[in-house]
Design an enzyme around this catalytic site. Structure first.
Site: not given
Ligand code: NDP
Length: 255
Positions: A147, A162, A166
């Site tokens: 990120s 967070y 990262k």
């Molecule tokens: P979402 O909250 O939309 O999705 C998160 C995903 O991670 C889900 O599919 C969830 O699936 C999975 N997940 C969470 N915890 C676990 C776990 N313990 N084991 C397995 N899977 C897990 O997040 P985003 O799409 O926004 O973010 C995705 C990535 O991008 C993250 O790493 C985030 O830090 C990074 N990011 C996002 C930004 C943003 O603005 N959105 C900016 C910068 C980076 P399930 O619940 O089915 O397990």
């Protein structure tokens, strides 16, 4: 085969995407499948919507249930994917969570939870993938989703766990890139800025309004705007790139 397919095509490749049930992971899973890869989606809940969209696009994908914080479950999941698909060529290590709270109000338990998913989880997945790639002589590509928060401190919300997690992903990536270059395994990161997913869209408007003047492009990114970055790092187009961090943030970190 067109020149673009030669460079960026993923036909015959097996990709693992963590956190592909929604958000960035969902969009990138669909993109990798459209580029030709078979996609194993590793997350806790059944990613019905992602699987349906990949099927509709004529691609191949399946779900492997695992929690990235559970190293035994991750190891088992990677063994199962290798057994089922016969290779593991690409990993998009994307599962992550964020907690906004001032440090003195957040619990140590909350700190541990964020570090456990965002940093330990990425490490477990890299380790499981690296083991299989080394054992089978696969010259794979691992793309970790960091990120911009690994490089800057976001304001006005406080999220030290967070940001620290990262920053850890960035240096874990560089460390593995150097260590695993001898095996032909490349390890890179993408660093998204604010991207319109559940993680950020559910954020209160007052917070989002505070972000906009800080983003040179004046808007949040769309998950689709990350797909090309991941395909580039996953494909032969980036064959000499390892330990790099591709920032996709509308210019945020330049200020
Ligand atoms: P979402 O909250 O939309 O999705 C998160 C995903 O991670 C889900 O599919 C969830 O699936 C999975 N997940 C969470 N915890 C676990 C776990 N313990 N084991 C397995 N899977 C897990 O997040 P985003 O799409 O926004 O973010 C995705 C990535 O991008 C993250 O790493 C985030 O830090 C990074 N990011 C996002 C930004 C943003 O603005 N959105 C900016 C910068 C980076 P399930 O619940 O089915 O397990």
């Amino acid at each position: 085969m067109s020149y673009i397919s030669e460079l960026f095509g993923l036909e015959g490749k097996v990709a693992v995407v963590t956190g592909g049930s929604r958000g960035i992971g969902q969009t990138v899973s669909i993109g990798l499948a459209k580029a030709g890869a078979e996609v194993a989606i590793l997350c806790r809940t059944q990613p019905d919507e992602t699987l349906a969209q990949i099927e509709q696009a004529g691609g191949k994908a399946y779900h492997i249930a695992a929690d990235v914080t559970d190293e035994t479950a991750v190891e088992r999941a990677f063994d199962e994917i290798f057994r089922r698909s016969g290779s593991i060529d690409i990993v998009f290590n994307n599962a992550g969570i964020c907690i906004h709270k001032p440090t003195l109000e957040a619990s140590v338990e909350e700190w541990r939870k964020v570090l456990d998913v965002n940093l330990n989880g990425v490490y477990h997945v890299c380790r499981a993938a690296g083991r299989i790639m080394v054992e089978h002589g696969i010259h794979g590509s691992i793309v970790n989703n960091a990120s911009m928060s690994g490089s800057i401190v976001n304001v006005p919300q406080w999220q030290c766990s967070y940001n620290a997690s990262k920053a850890g992903v960035l240096h874990l990536t560089r460390s593995l890139a150097v260590e695993w270059a001898q095996y032909g395994i490349r390890v890179n990161t993408i660093s998204p800025g604010y991207t319109a997913t559940e993680m950020s869209v559910d954020t209160p408007d007052e917070l989002k309004n505070a972000w906009m003047p800080l983003i040179p492009m004046g808007r949040m990114g769309e998950p689709e705007e990350l797909t090309g970055a991941v395909i580039y790092l996953a494909s032969r187009a980036s064959g000499y790139t390892t330990g790099a961090n591709l920032i996709v943030d509308g210019g945020y970190v330049c200020r």
